[in-house]
Structure formats: structure tokens, C-alpha cells
Enzyme design. Structure first.
Site, PDB file in Angstrom:
ATOM      1  N   ASN A   6      59.991  17.037 -48.068  1.00 36.60           N
ATOM      2  CA  ASN A   6      60.408  16.643 -48.847  1.00 36.60           C
ATOM      3  C   ASN A   6      58.897  16.651 -49.961  1.00 36.60           C
ATOM      4  O   ASN A   6      58.459  15.002 -49.856  1.00 36.60           O
ATOM      5  CB  ASN A   6      61.210  15.913 -49.353  1.00 36.60           C
ATOM      6  CG  ASN A   6      61.663  15.788 -50.947  1.00 36.60           C
ATOM      7  OD1 ASN A   6      61.461  16.876 -51.994  1.00 36.60           O
ATOM      8  ND2 ASN A   6      62.617  14.875 -51.022  1.00 36.60           N
ATOM      9  N   LEU A   7      58.820  17.493 -50.205  1.00 34.60           N
ATOM     10  CA  LEU A   7      57.079  17.399 -51.026  1.00 34.60           C
ATOM     11  C   LEU A   7      56.890  16.691 -52.265  1.00 34.60           C
ATOM     12  O   LEU A   7      56.098  16.551 -52.708  1.00 34.60           O
ATOM     13  CB  LEU A   7      56.442  18.755 -50.677  1.00 34.60           C
ATOM     14  CG  LEU A   7      56.242  19.596 -49.588  1.00 34.60           C
ATOM     15  CD1 LEU A   7      55.804  20.949 -49.552  1.00 34.60           C
ATOM     16  CD2 LEU A   7      55.347  18.817 -48.798  1.00 34.60           C
ATOM     17  N   LYS A   8      57.948  16.641 -52.671  1.00 36.06           N
ATOM     18  CA  LYS A   8      58.422  15.785 -53.943  1.00 36.06           C
ATOM     19  C   LYS A   8      57.495  16.256 -55.074  1.00 36.06           C
ATOM     20  O   LYS A   8      57.763  17.735 -54.948  1.00 36.06           O
ATOM     21  CB  LYS A   8      57.811  14.377 -53.713  1.00 36.06           C
ATOM     22  CG  LYS A   8      59.202  13.416 -52.310  1.00 36.06           C
ATOM     23  CD  LYS A   8      59.119  12.064 -52.733  1.00 36.06           C
ATOM     24  CE  LYS A   8      60.388  11.582 -51.883  1.00 36.06           C
ATOM     25  NZ  LYS A   8      59.905  10.281 -51.506  1.00 36.06           N
ATOM     26  N   HIS A  88      69.426  12.516 -54.616  1.00 37.76           N
ATOM     27  CA  HIS A  88      68.137  11.687 -53.678  1.00 37.76           C
ATOM     28  C   HIS A  88      68.167  10.745 -54.217  1.00 37.76           C
ATOM     29  O   HIS A  88      68.771  10.890 -55.657  1.00 37.76           O
ATOM     30  CB  HIS A  88      67.161  12.618 -54.185  1.00 37.76           C
ATOM     31  CG  HIS A  88      65.769  12.091 -53.643  1.00 37.76           C
ATOM     32  ND1 HIS A  88      65.229  10.823 -53.656  1.00 37.76           N
ATOM     33  CD2 HIS A  88      65.411  12.008 -51.864  1.00 37.76           C
ATOM     34  CE1 HIS A  88      64.345  10.610 -52.634  1.00 37.76           C
ATOM     35  NE2 HIS A  88      64.209  11.344 -51.770  1.00 37.76           N
ATOM     36  N   GLU A 157      69.917   7.682 -46.818  1.00 35.29           N
ATOM     37  CA  GLU A 157      68.082   6.987 -46.997  1.00 35.29           C
ATOM     38  C   GLU A 157      68.421   5.674 -47.402  1.00 35.29           C
ATOM     39  O   GLU A 157      68.340   5.883 -48.962  1.00 35.29           O
ATOM     40  CB  GLU A 157      67.719   7.857 -47.902  1.00 35.29           C
ATOM     41  CG  GLU A 157      67.091   9.951 -47.400  1.00 35.29           C
ATOM     42  CD  GLU A 157      65.903  10.516 -47.891  1.00 35.29           C
ATOM     43  OE1 GLU A 157      65.062  10.654 -47.049  1.00 35.29           O
ATOM     44  OE2 GLU A 157      66.520  10.550 -49.369  1.00 35.29           O
ATOM     45  N   SER A 193      60.854   6.445 -44.789  1.00 35.50           N
ATOM     46  CA  SER A 193      59.333   5.654 -44.110  1.00 35.50           C
ATOM     47  C   SER A 193      59.338   6.156 -42.389  1.00 35.50           C
ATOM     48  O   SER A 193      58.958   5.783 -41.994  1.00 35.50           O
ATOM     49  CB  SER A 193      59.222   4.794 -44.329  1.00 35.50           C
ATOM     50  OG  SER A 193      58.879   4.300 -45.417  1.00 35.50           O
TER      51      SER A 193
END
Ligand code: PGA
Length: 237
Positions: A6-8, A88, A157, A193
Site C-alpha cells: 500500500n503506497l499510500k 482502511h 490491521e 508495521s
């Protein structure tokens, strides 16, 4: 296994194209059969031909229309995008998306046959109230979601583990995953993380079918490393 990046709000369009190219080359080099996803920033979506599945980090439940700042199916179709990340924690907690809004998107994209990676996770104050409260909280995030949808992948998550360097113990990850698996047969990823040096143990946990990675995957070498790790685990099993 499923390995997702997930490159956000990171990387430019040019850097994303090169990132995907590097991952693609790596996958070919090691003849990987892992399921690899990359979620680029909206402005970096691309119709790059690739074995990697490109997904949208978000989109509105619309084909097109007057929704300033959003994109819809028309914009996703331009790049052949058929995968979307929903629920998310950054969308829930920073952008204020409610469960009702998320479910609306879920149903809209489900009806179009999209692959949906649906995220759930509890904040620290809920975790601190013990397992029962935590499971109750997570339960609410399953509300309205078709857990039998065939193109569904779920990502657990914990909010307090995202971008913080903290992770639950391996035992916790496994226990929670096994509990969540009672709610849905969908593949279940762990996220929060995950780093190149922790992916091996996390991927080996009972009930973990893959990982969804943010900061730890920003450097393409680390992301490739995780794909290699998943490949090794599969080969040894
Ligand atoms: P992180 O993010 O790996 O930086 O914790 C994970 C995610 O938000 O999906």
C-alpha cells in the site's frame, strides 16, 4: 500467499512505474507464483501490463458525476483497475469514513465484481479493554459486509500497529486470525508495521494468508524481499 504493498500518498507517477517494473522483474527472476498487489496513489494509477495486480486505495461509489476530489469507475476502467482497498484505518479514522459509507462502497464495487481487500482493526484503547471487547469492536466492522463474497480478501490491521513499528505478538496475530476466520473463509492478511525482517515469522503464523504492507514496502528491495520470503515458505511446505 498474498503480498500487498500500500503506497499510500507516496511516490510520484514516474517512481511508481519504476517500482512496479522492478517488482515485475523480480517476480520473473525468481519465478514467483505469489499473488502480488500494489496500491499506488490515485495520480499514479497506470495501465502498465504486469503480472502484479494494481488496485485503487479508494474510489467513490459512482461511475462518474459531481463528486469533487473523488474518482469513480470511469477513471478506474481507464487503467483496467478491478481491485479496491476498502475500510482502511486511515480512511476510517483520519478521513472519517463511517461503516455505512464503507458498506455502500463495498456493495457498489462488489456488484461490479471487483476484488475487494477489506480492512478491519481496533484502536489501542479498544485492545486495552481485552479480547472480548476487541472482538466486539471488530464484529461491528463486519456489519453489512458480504463475508461470502468470492472476490473478497480481508486484512486485519490493528490501528495501533499501523506505521508505528509496533506489532502484536505472533501468538496474538495467530489467535485473532483464527477467530476472524470463523467469520469468513476469505483469505486473511495481516497488516501493521510488517518489515522485511519480520515478514517471515508473520507469514508463517497459523491463519495468516499474506501481508498488507505500507512503510516496510516503500523501498522496492524490501517488498521484493517479502515476496521472496513468501515464495520460500511455499516451497518448503
Ligand atoms: P504500515 O502500514 O506497514 O506502514 O504499518 C500498513 C497499512 O496501512 O496497510
Amino acid at each position: 500467499m498474498i503480498i500487498a504493498s500500500n503506497l499510500k500518498t507516496n511516490l510520484t507517477r514516474e517512481k511508481t512505474i519504476s517500482y512496479i517494473k522492478d517488482v515485475e522483474n523480480f517476480i520473473q527472476k525468481i519465478s514467483s507464483n505469489q499473488e502480488v498487489f500494489v496500491f499506488p496513489a490515485m495520480s499514479s494509477l497506470n495501465s502498465q501490463a504486469s503480472r502484479i495486480i494494481q488496485g485503487a486505495q479508494n474510489a467513490y461509489a459512482t461511475n462518474n458525476g459531481a463528486f469533487t476530489g473523488e474518482i469513480g469507475v470511469e477513471q478506474l476502467e481507464e487503467f483496467g483497475i478491478k481491485t479496491i482497498l476498502l475500510g482502511h484505518s486511515e480512511r476510517r479514522h483520519i478521513l472519517g469514513e463511517t461503516q455505512t459509507e464503507i458498506v455502500k462502497k463495498f456493495n457498489f464495487y462488489k456488484n461490479l465484481g471487483f476484488k475487494i481487500i477489506y480492512c478491519v482493526g481496533e484502536p489501542l484503547e479498544v485492545r486495552e479493554q481485552g479480547t472480548n471487547m476487541m472482538m466486539k469492536y471488530l464484529e461491528l466492522q463486519y456489519e453489512g459486509v458480504d463475508t461470502k463474497y468470492k472476490n473478497l480478501i480481508i486484512a486485519y490491521e490493528p490501528v495501533w500497529a499501523i506505521g508505528t513499528g509496533l506489532t502484536p505478538t505472533l501468538e496474538d496475530i495467530s489467535n485473532i486470525h483464527l477467530k476472524l476466520k470463523e467469520k469468513s473463509n476469505a483469505a486473511l492478511l495481516y497488516g501493521g508495521s510488517v518489515k522485511a525482517n519480520t515478514a517471515k515469522d508473520i507469514l508463517a503464523c497459523n491463519g495468516v494468508d499474506g501481508v498488507l504492507v505500507g512503510s516496510g514496502a516503500l523501498d522496492v528491495k524490501n517488498f521484493c524481499n517479502m515476496i521472496q520470503t513468501a515464495q520460500n515458505i511455499d516451497t518448503n511446505n
